[in-house]
Design a protein around this motif. Structure first.
Motif, PDB file in Angstrom:
ATOM      1  N   CYS A  58     -22.643   6.845   3.290  1.00 44.07           N
ATOM      2  CA  CYS A  58     -22.152   7.568   2.135  1.00 44.07           C
ATOM      3  C   CYS A  58     -21.941   6.575   1.017  1.00 44.07           C
ATOM      4  CB  CYS A  58     -20.843   8.256   2.485  1.00 44.07           C
ATOM      5  SG  CYS A  58     -19.974   8.809   1.047  1.00 44.07           S
ATOM      6  N   ARG A  59     -22.463   6.894  -0.141  1.00 46.70           N
ATOM      7  CA  ARG A  59     -22.206   6.043  -1.297  1.00 46.70           C
ATOM      8  C   ARG A  59     -20.979   6.583  -2.003  1.00 46.70           C
ATOM      9  NH1 ARG A  59     -21.986   5.943  -6.644  1.00 46.70           N
ATOM     10  NH2 ARG A  59     -22.540   3.978  -7.593  1.00 46.70           N
ATOM     11  N   PRO A  60     -19.839   5.922  -1.827  1.00 49.14           N
ATOM     12  CA  PRO A  60     -18.632   6.457  -2.435  1.00 49.14           C
ATOM     13  C   PRO A  60     -18.505   5.988  -3.874  1.00 49.14           C
ATOM     14  CG  PRO A  60     -18.131   4.647  -0.936  1.00 49.14           C
ATOM     15  CD  PRO A  60     -19.599   4.678  -1.099  1.00 49.14           C
ATOM     16  N   PRO A  61     -18.446   6.899  -4.823  1.00 43.36           N
ATOM     17  CA  PRO A  61     -18.397   6.479  -6.224  1.00 43.36           C
ATOM     18  C   PRO A  61     -17.161   5.651  -6.587  1.00 43.36           C
ATOM     19  CG  PRO A  61     -18.206   8.875  -6.027  1.00 43.36           C
ATOM     20  CD  PRO A  61     -18.572   8.353  -4.694  1.00 43.36           C
ATOM     21  N   CYS A  62     -16.035   5.890  -5.898  1.00 42.41           N
ATOM     22  CA  CYS A  62     -14.821   5.123  -6.223  1.00 42.41           C
ATOM     23  C   CYS A  62     -14.972   3.642  -5.969  1.00 42.41           C
ATOM     24  CB  CYS A  62     -13.676   5.517  -5.310  1.00 42.41           C
ATOM     25  SG  CYS A  62     -13.000   7.076  -5.569  1.00 42.41           S
ATOM     26  N   PHE A  63     -15.798   3.321  -4.992  1.00 44.19           N
ATOM     27  CA  PHE A  63     -15.799   1.971  -4.459  1.00 44.19           C
ATOM     28  C   PHE A  63     -16.021   0.934  -5.545  1.00 44.19           C
ATOM     29  CE2 PHE A  63     -17.651  -1.306  -1.603  1.00 44.19           C
ATOM     30  CZ  PHE A  63     -16.666  -1.316  -0.634  1.00 44.19           C
TER      31      PHE A  63
ATOM     32  N   PRO B 147       0.795  -1.224   0.000  1.00 43.05           N
ATOM     33  CA  PRO B 147       0.000   0.000   0.000  1.00 43.05           C
ATOM     34  C   PRO B 147       0.831   1.279   0.000  1.00 43.05           C
ATOM     35  CG  PRO B 147      -0.002  -0.966   2.176  1.00 43.05           C
ATOM     36  CD  PRO B 147       0.739  -1.898   1.314  1.00 43.05           C
ATOM     37  N   SER B 148       2.144   1.169   0.128  1.00 42.35           N
ATOM     38  CA  SER B 148       2.925   2.384   0.010  1.00 42.35           C
ATOM     39  C   SER B 148       3.758   2.248  -1.251  1.00 42.35           C
ATOM     40  CB  SER B 148       3.834   2.534   1.228  1.00 42.35           C
ATOM     41  OG  SER B 148       4.690   3.614   1.051  1.00 42.35           O
ATOM     42  N   HIS B 149       3.280   2.858  -2.292  1.00 47.47           N
ATOM     43  CA  HIS B 149       3.914   2.675  -3.584  1.00 47.47           C
ATOM     44  C   HIS B 149       3.769   3.970  -4.356  1.00 47.47           C
ATOM     45  CE1 HIS B 149       4.307   1.220  -7.745  1.00 47.47           C
ATOM     46  NE2 HIS B 149       5.077   0.304  -7.222  1.00 47.47           N
ATOM     47  N   PRO B 150       4.790   4.385  -5.073  1.00 48.48           N
ATOM     48  CA  PRO B 150       4.700   5.703  -5.723  1.00 48.48           C
ATOM     49  C   PRO B 150       3.536   5.838  -6.674  1.00 48.48           C
ATOM     50  CG  PRO B 150       6.643   4.475  -6.438  1.00 48.48           C
ATOM     51  CD  PRO B 150       6.101   3.782  -5.245  1.00 48.48           C
ATOM     52  N   ALA B 151       3.106   4.750  -7.264  1.00 49.91           N
ATOM     53  CA  ALA B 151       2.108   4.905  -8.307  1.00 49.91           C
ATOM     54  C   ALA B 151       0.696   4.635  -7.820  1.00 49.91           C
ATOM     55  CB  ALA B 151       2.426   3.991  -9.471  1.00 49.91           C
ATOM     56  N   THR B 152       0.496   4.444  -6.544  1.00 49.21           N
ATOM     57  CA  THR B 152      -0.852   4.064  -6.144  1.00 49.21           C
ATOM     58  C   THR B 152      -1.662   5.231  -5.609  1.00 49.21           C
ATOM     59  OG1 THR B 152      -0.012   3.377  -4.016  1.00 49.21           O
ATOM     60  CG2 THR B 152      -0.325   1.679  -5.670  1.00 49.21           C
ATOM     61  N   HIS B 153      -1.110   6.426  -5.551  1.00 51.88           N
ATOM     62  CA  HIS B 153      -1.893   7.593  -5.140  1.00 51.88           C
ATOM     63  C   HIS B 153      -2.681   7.341  -3.879  1.00 51.88           C
ATOM     64  CE1 HIS B 153      -0.914   9.356  -8.839  1.00 51.88           C
ATOM     65  NE2 HIS B 153      -1.469   8.396  -9.519  1.00 51.88           N
ATOM     66  N   GLY B 154      -1.991   7.153  -2.813  1.00 46.07           N
ATOM     67  CA  GLY B 154      -2.713   6.872  -1.595  1.00 46.07           C
ATOM     68  C   GLY B 154      -2.467   5.446  -1.200  1.00 46.07           C
ATOM     69  N   THR B 155      -3.427   4.903  -0.569  1.00 42.48           N
ATOM     70  CA  THR B 155      -3.138   3.661   0.127  1.00 42.48           C
ATOM     71  C   THR B 155      -3.857   2.494  -0.509  1.00 42.48           C
ATOM     72  OG1 THR B 155      -4.937   4.235   1.520  1.00 42.48           O
ATOM     73  CG2 THR B 155      -2.771   4.817   2.287  1.00 42.48           C
ATOM     74  N   LEU B 156      -3.485   2.193  -1.709  1.00 43.85           N
ATOM     75  CA  LEU B 156      -4.110   1.063  -2.373  1.00 43.85           C
ATOM     76  C   LEU B 156      -3.104  -0.069  -2.431  1.00 43.85           C
ATOM     77  CD1 LEU B 156      -5.464   3.158  -5.328  1.00 43.85           C
ATOM     78  CD2 LEU B 156      -6.577   2.684  -3.182  1.00 43.85           C
TER      79      LEU B 156
ATOM     80  N   ILE C 197      -8.911   7.106  -8.079  1.00 40.59           N
ATOM     81  CA  ILE C 197      -9.361   6.498  -6.828  1.00 40.59           C
ATOM     82  C   ILE C 197      -8.851   7.353  -5.669  1.00 40.59           C
ATOM     83  CG2 ILE C 197      -9.321   4.424  -5.422  1.00 40.59           C
ATOM     84  CD1 ILE C 197     -10.553   4.009  -8.137  1.00 40.59           C
ATOM     85  N   ILE C 198      -9.769   7.854  -4.870  1.00 41.49           N
ATOM     86  CA  ILE C 198      -9.399   8.658  -3.711  1.00 41.49           C
ATOM     87  C   ILE C 198      -9.600   7.779  -2.484  1.00 41.49           C
ATOM     88  CG2 ILE C 198      -9.862  10.752  -2.436  1.00 41.49           C
ATOM     89  CD1 ILE C 198      -9.122  11.533  -5.140  1.00 41.49           C
ATOM     90  N   ALA C 199      -8.506   7.509  -1.791  1.00 43.48           N
ATOM     91  CA  ALA C 199      -8.592   6.508  -0.728  1.00 43.48           C
ATOM     92  C   ALA C 199      -9.569   6.917   0.363  1.00 43.48           C
ATOM     93  CB  ALA C 199      -7.213   6.271  -0.141  1.00 43.48           C
ATOM     94  N   GLY C 200      -9.653   8.199   0.665  1.00 42.66           N
ATOM     95  CA  GLY C 200     -10.545   8.619   1.735  1.00 42.66           C
ATOM     96  C   GLY C 200     -11.983   8.265   1.443  1.00 42.66           C
ATOM     97  N   GLU C 201     -12.344   8.366   0.184  1.00 36.77           N
ATOM     98  CA  GLU C 201     -13.704   8.067  -0.216  1.00 36.77           C
ATOM     99  C   GLU C 201     -13.903   6.562  -0.342  1.00 36.77           C
ATOM    100  OE1 GLU C 201     -15.580  10.527  -3.479  1.00 36.77           O
ATOM    101  OE2 GLU C 201     -15.092   8.695  -4.517  1.00 36.77           O
TER     102      GLU C 201
END
Ligand code: SF4
Lengths: 639, 194
Positions: free
Chosen positions: A600-605, A261-270, A632-636
């Motif tokens: 909350c219905r998160p659209p990213c999910f 989950p810590s990777h330069p290309a994952t934009h957050g915690t994926l 993909i926004i991890a918070g959402e």
């Protein structure tokens, strides 16, 4: 004390709060009529209608749910092809009641309308529909949990809500055979409530970690109870090989590679685990929940106003849209609307936020492909947008600017001039970036035809927003169910063909231009005069100057701070178009100051849940390019 | 421990202040962090600077921090603002953002750390070569922020040592920049030995 007291909330002559009264949906009669028509057409024994809701609503026996889902999806007349949402609600008191169903108690307990206790009479409620309600035994089930499905029909532009009642320890058959998008939702309900979905292909925890015990969203779970995860407990993920590649024999060795989950290309915690055959991805699995900040549980322990900052932190790239979505959902429950001036400002800031969101998405996506210049370049207009928001309310990224009933403060006097400046400078940035990449062979090679998804699959997964429009489906909440007066603006919904990374890029570029078009119209119309928050002391705080000088205002202030906003008892759903798609808030109020449930219905999910399918058979660099384009926004994603 | 000022008053030849150091040039005052102002001594005809190796190394380290953004949430977006064009941390020598822990010496924990992430954070911290510094950016990394919840670490000092805490939710880019400058001072004073 001049401007502050100009729009005084006192004396207030409107109605007093109605928190002990049930919520009356404005569109209730229409929804009931439509529900009756659906029930009459389907003639399904397992469905019984629930009246007075804001959309057609049914209680379905759990053994019927898969049939009902399939019937609704396949019916050519209704065509509820898109699974919007699936979530749970916990009513522990309901199970302990002898009758098993709750009638409202004196202390404002939760109203749980059931087939055999019709909801309190209300104007326009259709008692004729009771013949459709002849309950079969299973629909009377006094279960503790409501498992709620919300479907959407692109054909008729309408929604439907299905509720399944289950007791603790009971299970529901899985709907993944009907809608692929239900896969993660069912895991989430299992994780949060412990409801088991029979025959689910992969029913394990999704948001919390392996060492977690209990089910966090149950009402009897202590919100601060943590479970420590040590490295030894971390589960190993071994992706399933896609059947298409199972028996393909190549000369290469199969390798399993972990990204994140810590990777330069994952934009957050994926975190993505892929199995590679040479360079081809032949199996992929994701793990999410690395940013599960318990939004929904936190909402239940705070008052309605206090939830607003939590909503900021869902999609933190376009925070104001979240604020607006949540506030409008509560306003819908309260039956109020924000003043025209507040609505106008909300709309403008939402469009600015949408642009900022797309700028970050495109900028970071291009960084992943090596085009760092665009990132530096696109951050400049984005900073300017944040400068505008800072001028309005003092915060940049997460402003929490809206309040229930309006806005926190009025905008500065040069708001329109500042906006005009931004709208004038923006096209240059957009055009420059387009010129830089659009005919750039390296860029095109990396994006055209990469990670495509068909329109049918996208709908089946419940895609919304730019990712769905990139498949050629023109669904946009701003057009489908306009709010904030979007219906009065002239703008287009851009769509693209192919559903690949390039199409998503094009759609986002064009959407920014459309947003600018909306903004220009909004600036030309000018800001309506008037207050920015409703004139209702049960919802909005009286002006400070009054509080210090007038007894009533002081009391109203005290009451609102101590007892909060107390909406009527009931449930409602409201949706806005977020940066990533339909952002919906489902609220249940029990008449007290804290929301009983905020969903909350998160659209990213759902978009992210389709990711393995999209990258199958492609290479790792393709996957990276595609991931950036999904935004993909991890918070959402993780709430 | 900060280095003691080097007392060389006996050998100082009084010259004009402020000239550039170097051969043949006017002698000037030069300041190394952690030391008081001092003149360059003219010994054996050349221009010398006497100091300790530690001071010199710390001075260099402080001016060239290589950050590893452990960005999980909203704070990471403000981190991005700080490194990109408008605020531009390159002015202070910390623009070489490295995503590999083995190439970085400053970890900026930007965002909420949840229990599921904590083993990862610890592992990445351990992979960084020494000396390593940690900035806890924002309320969440500092204390869990307003997430007093079942899945959120209540401050990353539960897991790893922290050198700087930055308040704010999110901290402004200037705030984060200030913390990097403060950390630089701290390193150059030689206060952190890890
Ligand atoms: S401190 Fe605030 S801005 Fe930073 S990660 Fe936490 S919630 Fe987000």
């Amino acid at each position: 004390m001049s401007t502050l007291t100009k729009f005084s909330a006192i004396p207030y002559t409107g109605p007093a709060p109605t928190n002990r009264e049930p919520y009356v949906a404005v569109d209730g009669p229409a929804a009931d009529a439509r529900g009756a028509a659906i029930a009459a057409a389907l003639q399904h024994p397992g469905m019984s209608q629930e009246l007075g809701q804001d959309m057609p609503s049914f209680i379905v026996g759990k053994e019927h749910i898969v049939d009902v889902l399939r019937a609704l999806k396949e019916s050519s007349e209704f065509a509820f092809t898109m699974p919007l949402d699936l979530f749970g609600v916990d009513y522990p008191k309901r199970e302990s009641r002898e009758s098993g169903v709750g009638s409202r108690s004196e202390t404002g307990g939760l109203r749980t309308p059931t087939p055999d206790t019709p909801p309190p009479a209300r104007v326009g409620s259709r008692s004729e529909t009771t013949d459709l309600e002849t309950p079969t035994p299973d629909t009377r089930h006094p279960g503790r949990f409501d498992v709620i499905y919300q479907l959407y029909s692109l054909k008729n532009n309408e929604r439907i809500r299905l509720k399944v009642r289950v007791a603790d320890g009971e299970s529901v058959p899985t709907g993944t055979g009907v809608f692929k998008g239900l896969d993660w939702y069912e895991r989430e309900v299992f994780d949060m409530y412990g409801v088991i979905f029979d025959d689910h292909p992969n029913l394990r925890r999704i948001l919390t970690h392996e060492a977690f015990q209990g089910h966090a969203l149950r009402k009897d779970y202590d919100p601060a109870q943590r479970w420590l995860l040590t490295e030894n407990d971390v589960a190993r993920i071994i992706p399933k090989i896609d059947p298409r590649f199972e028996n393909v024999d190549t000369d290469y060795e199969r390798v399993t590679l972990n990204l994140g989950p810590s990777h330069p290309a994952t934009h957050g915690t994926l975190r993505i685990v892929v199995t590679l055959d040479g360079e081809t991805i032949i199996g992929a699995d994701q793990e999410i929940g690395y940013l599960h900040r318990c939004f929904e549980k936190m909402s239940e322990t705070h008052t309605y106003q206090q939830v607003i900052p939590y909503t900021d932190r869902l999609n933190y790239c376009s925070a104001i849209i979240n604020n607006v979505g949540y506030c409008m959902a509560v306003e819908k429950l309260l039956g109020i609307t924000a003043p025209a001036r507040a609505q106008h400002i909300r709309l403008m800031l939402c469009e600015f936020m949408r642009i900022a969101d797309h700028l970050v998405c495109i900028g970071t996506n291009l960084v992943d492909m090596g085009a760092l210049t665009n990132f530096w370049y696109l951050f400049q207009p984005r900073e300017e947008i944040y400068g505008l928001i800072e001028a309005c309310c003092g915060a940049r990224l997460l402003p929490s600017y809206t309040r229930i009933g309006g806005l926190a403060v009025d905008v500065p006097p040069d708001f329109l001039a500042k906006s005009q400046r931004l709208v004038d400078m923006m096209p240059k940035f957009i055009n420059d970036v387009e010129k830089l990449v659009d005919r750039n062979k390296i860029f095109l090679d990396r994006v055209v035809g990469v990670a495509p998804i068909s329109a049918e699959d996208a709908i089946n997964f419940g895609f919304t927003g730019p990712c769905l429009r990139a498949c050629g489906v023109p669904y946009d909440v701003r057009k489908a169910s306009p709010y904030l007066g979007y219906e009065t603006y002239d703008f287009d919904v851009p769509i693209a063909e192919g559903g690949d990374t390039y199409a998503r890029f094009l759609v986002r570029m064009e959407e920014m231009r459309q947003s600018l078009k909306i903004l220009q119209q909004a600036i030309d119309r000018g800001l309506p005069e008037g207050p920015v928050i409703v004139d209702n002391p049960y919802v909005a705080l009286p002006p400070k100057a009054k509080v210090y000088n007038e007894m009533e205002s002081l009391i109203y202030h005290f009451k609102l701070i101590m007892h909060g906003i107390q909406p009527p008892v009931g449930e409602t759903y409201f949706q806005v178009e977020g940066g990533n798609g339909e952002l919906g808030f489902y609220l249940v109020s029990d008449g007290t100051k804290n929301p009983y449930r905020v969903r909350c219905r998160p659209p990213c999910f759902q978009i992210y849940s389709a990711f393995p399918e999209m990258i199958m058979g492609q290479t790792i660099p393709d996957a990276i390019a595609a991931l950036g384009s999904l935004n993909i926004i991890a918070g959402e994603l993780d709430h | 421990m900060p280095n003691q000022p080097y007392d060389s008053s006996g050998s100082i030849i009084q010259r004009k202040r402020g000239g550039p150091p170097g051969e043949g040039a006017e002698k000037g005052l030069i300041t190394l962090p952690g030391e008081s102002e001092r003149e360059i001594e003219d010994l054996a005809g050349g221009t010398y600077l006497t100091t300790t190796v530690d001071t010199m190394v710390n001075w260099a380290r402080g001016n060239s921090l290589w950050p590893l953004p452990f960005g999980t949430a909203c704070c990471a977006i403000e981190f991005m603002s700080m490194v990109s064009s408008h605020y531009d941390i390159a002015r202070f020598g910390a623009e070489v953002v490295r995503f590999s822990p083995r190439q970085a010496d400053l970890m900026i924990v930007a965002g909420t750390i949840v229990d599921k992430m904590s083993p990862v954070l610890k592992k990445i911290y351990e992979q960084m070569p020494e000396p390593r510094y940690v900035i806890a950016m924002g309320a969440c990394a500092t204390s869990g922020g307003f997430y007093r919840a079942y899945h959120v670490v209540q401050g990353i000092d539960e897991i790893i040592p922290v050198d700087m805490w930055v308040p704010g939710c999110p901290p402004t880019p200037d705030g984060l920049m200030y913390s990097i400058l403060k950390l630089k001072e701290k390193i150059q004073r030689g206060e952190i030995r890890r």
